[in-house]
Scaffold this motif. Sequence first.
Motif, short mmCIF file in Angstrom:
data_model
loop_
_atom_site.label_atom_id
_atom_site.label_comp_id
_atom_site.label_asym_id
_atom_site.label_seq_id
_atom_site.Cartn_x
_atom_site.Cartn_y
_atom_site.Cartn_z
N GLY B 15 -28.08 -56.99 -69.61
CA GLY B 15 -28.73 -57.89 -70.56
C GLY B 15 -29.09 -57.21 -71.88
O GLY B 15 -29.97 -57.68 -72.60
N LYS B 16 -28.40 -56.13 -72.25
CA LYS B 16 -28.67 -55.45 -73.52
C LYS B 16 -28.35 -56.37 -74.70
O LYS B 16 -29.18 -56.62 -75.56
CB LYS B 16 -27.85 -54.16 -73.63
CG LYS B 16 -28.20 -53.08 -72.65
CD LYS B 16 -27.39 -51.82 -72.83
CE LYS B 16 -25.94 -52.00 -72.42
NZ LYS B 16 -25.73 -52.10 -70.96
N SER B 17 -27.13 -56.88 -74.73
CA SER B 17 -26.71 -57.70 -75.87
C SER B 17 -27.48 -59.01 -75.92
O SER B 17 -27.88 -59.47 -76.99
CB SER B 17 -25.20 -57.97 -75.80
OG SER B 17 -24.51 -56.75 -75.82
N THR B 18 -27.71 -59.60 -74.77
CA THR B 18 -28.48 -60.84 -74.70
C THR B 18 -29.89 -60.62 -75.24
O THR B 18 -30.43 -61.46 -75.96
CB THR B 18 -28.53 -61.34 -73.24
OG1 THR B 18 -27.18 -61.56 -72.80
CG2 THR B 18 -29.32 -62.62 -73.09
N LEU B 39 -23.60 -51.62 -82.05
CA LEU B 39 -22.89 -50.36 -81.86
C LEU B 39 -21.92 -50.41 -80.69
O LEU B 39 -21.36 -49.38 -80.29
CB LEU B 39 -23.89 -49.23 -81.63
CG LEU B 39 -24.80 -48.91 -82.81
CD1 LEU B 39 -25.92 -47.99 -82.37
CD2 LEU B 39 -24.02 -48.29 -83.95
N ASP B 40 -21.73 -51.60 -80.11
CA ASP B 40 -20.86 -51.72 -78.94
C ASP B 40 -19.47 -52.18 -79.39
O ASP B 40 -19.35 -53.22 -80.03
CB ASP B 40 -21.47 -52.71 -77.95
CG ASP B 40 -20.68 -52.77 -76.64
OD1 ASP B 40 -21.20 -53.37 -75.69
OD2 ASP B 40 -19.56 -52.23 -76.59
N PRO B 41 -18.41 -51.43 -79.07
CA PRO B 41 -17.06 -51.84 -79.46
C PRO B 41 -16.69 -53.24 -78.97
O PRO B 41 -15.85 -53.90 -79.55
CB PRO B 41 -16.16 -50.79 -78.80
CG PRO B 41 -17.01 -49.68 -78.39
CD PRO B 41 -18.41 -50.18 -78.31
N ALA B 43 -18.52 -55.77 -79.26
CA ALA B 43 -19.05 -56.65 -80.29
C ALA B 43 -19.62 -57.96 -79.74
O ALA B 43 -19.57 -58.99 -80.39
CB ALA B 43 -17.97 -56.94 -81.34
N ASN B 44 -20.24 -57.88 -78.56
CA ASN B 44 -20.81 -59.09 -77.97
C ASN B 44 -21.99 -59.63 -78.78
O ASN B 44 -22.13 -60.83 -78.99
CB ASN B 44 -21.29 -58.81 -76.53
CG ASN B 44 -20.14 -58.68 -75.54
OD1 ASN B 44 -20.28 -58.09 -74.50
ND2 ASN B 44 -18.98 -59.24 -75.84
N ALA B 45 -22.84 -58.75 -79.29
CA ALA B 45 -23.99 -59.22 -80.09
C ALA B 45 -23.48 -59.89 -81.37
O ALA B 45 -24.03 -60.89 -81.82
CB ALA B 45 -24.92 -58.06 -80.40
N LEU B 122 -30.97 -51.96 -82.28
CA LEU B 122 -29.68 -51.30 -82.09
C LEU B 122 -29.13 -51.70 -80.72
O LEU B 122 -29.70 -51.31 -79.70
CB LEU B 122 -29.84 -49.78 -82.17
CG LEU B 122 -30.59 -49.20 -83.38
CD1 LEU B 122 -30.75 -47.69 -83.23
CD2 LEU B 122 -29.90 -49.55 -84.68
N ASP B 123 -28.03 -52.47 -80.69
CA ASP B 123 -27.41 -52.83 -79.41
C ASP B 123 -26.39 -51.75 -79.04
O ASP B 123 -25.56 -51.38 -79.87
CB ASP B 123 -26.70 -54.19 -79.48
CG ASP B 123 -26.19 -54.63 -78.10
OD1 ASP B 123 -25.20 -55.38 -78.06
OD2 ASP B 123 -26.78 -54.23 -77.08
N CYS B 124 -26.46 -51.25 -77.81
CA CYS B 124 -25.62 -50.11 -77.40
C CYS B 124 -24.63 -50.48 -76.31
O CYS B 124 -24.86 -51.40 -75.53
CB CYS B 124 -26.53 -49.00 -76.90
SG CYS B 124 -27.64 -48.37 -78.18
N PRO B 125 -23.52 -49.72 -76.22
CA PRO B 125 -22.54 -49.93 -75.15
C PRO B 125 -23.06 -49.37 -73.83
O PRO B 125 -24.04 -48.62 -73.83
CB PRO B 125 -21.32 -49.15 -75.63
CG PRO B 125 -21.84 -48.14 -76.56
CD PRO B 125 -23.10 -48.66 -77.16
MG LIG Z 1 -23.69 -55.54 -74.33
#
Ligand SMILES: [Mg+2]
Lengths: 253, 253
Positions: B15-18, B39-41, B43-45, B122-125
Amino acid sequence: MRRIIAIVNQKGGVGKSTTAVNLGACLADEGHRTLLVDLDPQANATSGLGIERTPFSASTYDVLMNGAALEDIVVVAEVPGLYVAPSSIHLAGIEVELAGTQGPESRLRSALGPVDYPLILLDCPPAMGLLTINALTAATEVLIPIQCEYYALEGLKQLLRSIELVQRHLNQGLEISGVLLTMFDSRTNLSDQVAGEVRRFFGERVYQSVIPRSVRLAEAPSHGKPITLYDPGSRGAQAYRALCQEVIQRGRH
Amino acid sequence: MRRIIAIVNQKGGVGKSTTAVNLGACLADEGHRTLLVDLDPQANATSGLGIERTPFSASTYDVLMNGAALEDIVVVAEVPGLYVAPSSIHLAGIEVELAGTQGPESRLRSALGPVDYPLILLDCPPAMGLLTINALTAATEVLIPIQCEYYALEGLKQLLRSIELVQRHLNQGLEISGVLLTMFDSRTNLSDQVAGEVRRFFGERVYQSVIPRSVRLAEAPSHGKPITLYDPGSRGAQAYRALCQEVIQRGRH
Ligand SMILES: [Mg+2]
Ligand SMILES: Nc1ncnc2c1ncn2[C@@H]1O[C@H](COP(=O)(O)OP(=O)(O)OP(=O)(O)O)[C@@H](O)[C@H]1O
Ligand SMILES: Nc1ncnc2c1ncn2[C@@H]1O[C@H](COP(=O)(O)OP(=O)(O)OP(=O)(O)O)[C@@H](O)[C@H]1O
Ligand SMILES: [Mg+2]
């Protein structure tokens, strides 16, 4: 001809480890001697099968980094016929440690050379990094678990592109043997919509067996058991047994 | 004093991006000008906020790799007061591309220097690689989302060790400002058990607000909207608004 099945999807939390553990257990139950290689530093597949580790236990890190023989680190799981090459947290540093060395992506393929199991499953971390590339380079086929949710769809094109690159430069024989729909929740439209998209995209390659969202599957790892031991009559166990039959069938051609 | 909150957990699908998308939207709704850096390749956010990309669009890759100014790649989201530095798939190669360069882990911190937003998320992978290390090096605080399931517990000790290493060598001021329980399913014992473990482990640092498992939260990204626009009356929207209040409160000390 042995089969080496890499379970790959760079999207996190889609059911890779759950599939590795439960498909491995079902294959062993059907009499196919199976090796599960855990390439994820989180070692979820290792603990999901109840295998205790200390920071000093031998692992796939020693095989990829120090040339240890894979057979020397294999342990037996509780399920007869299922063997595990456990992972460890040290794997997290391997990308940096092997940067600049000769052919870092083929270390697993060489390590699997002398190993003799008719079926080998490779559980991968949620990234298209060196560990997953090692798995794709060593594998004869790829199984892609896809969670029936929107974000899981987004990474698919990229995943296919990475697999194509590996097929072209590192492993010509690699093929996508199947796509598995996981965490399907029949009460929501979302699952149906995503499943429909995936079937349009992948056609025949999508397994008929669909893994339902079921809390029993999420509970089993806390007991260190695959679903077939934890709750053999559950929908989750039935779904993985059905998947196992299809996986065996697809190996016949 | 601006706050830079890294949303980190190397376990996938917790649930990071959410959290990045919905907390960002709620902070903006409360009048706090907020920048979300993806910052996640995967690109969900970025897509969860409905931001369209082409492979040639400027992204955080250009900032980290080519020294582009962060402000130059920022786009506005549909929510007034919320801005996004979009990601791209090119980020996937950054670990290899920056290997061997001088101080690769501090590129984001330098890029955030001239940027002026009171709140930055900062959203992370799902990996403890260079992208997440960049986030931890640049951040003033860390928010750790934890899915209420067994496998999510396993990586916690390792996550804390990585954060300690960053605190010691790269960013002395970094602190864990909060731990967020996500996908809590009140119908199962598993969620209660895991939540209990997490509260024993982290004590006060666990946010009172718990995010329930709710299909509306999983549906919202397919419409490119945060939950506060997609279904403002839902349990998910209420939970993220409550979290937002706590996050604001914790910033007051
Ligand atoms: Mg994510
Ligand atoms: N069919 C299912 N129904 C309910 N829960 C499931 C199901 N499959 C997996 N889970 C749970 O969902 C979470 C994610 O699954 P799992 O860890 O297997 O995914 P993964 O792809 O291996 O994750 P990672 O990307 O971190 O390696 C786990 O807590 C797991 O127990
Ligand atoms: N509270 C919730 N209830 C139901 N579904 C949720 C909830 N939070 C997130 N989801 C869904 O669960 C999946 C995983 O969430 P998300 O992608 O935000 O996790 P993540 O940690 O960012 O994953 P990754 O590790 O791949 O970056 C997504 O499909 C998302 O829509
Ligand atoms: Mg896994």
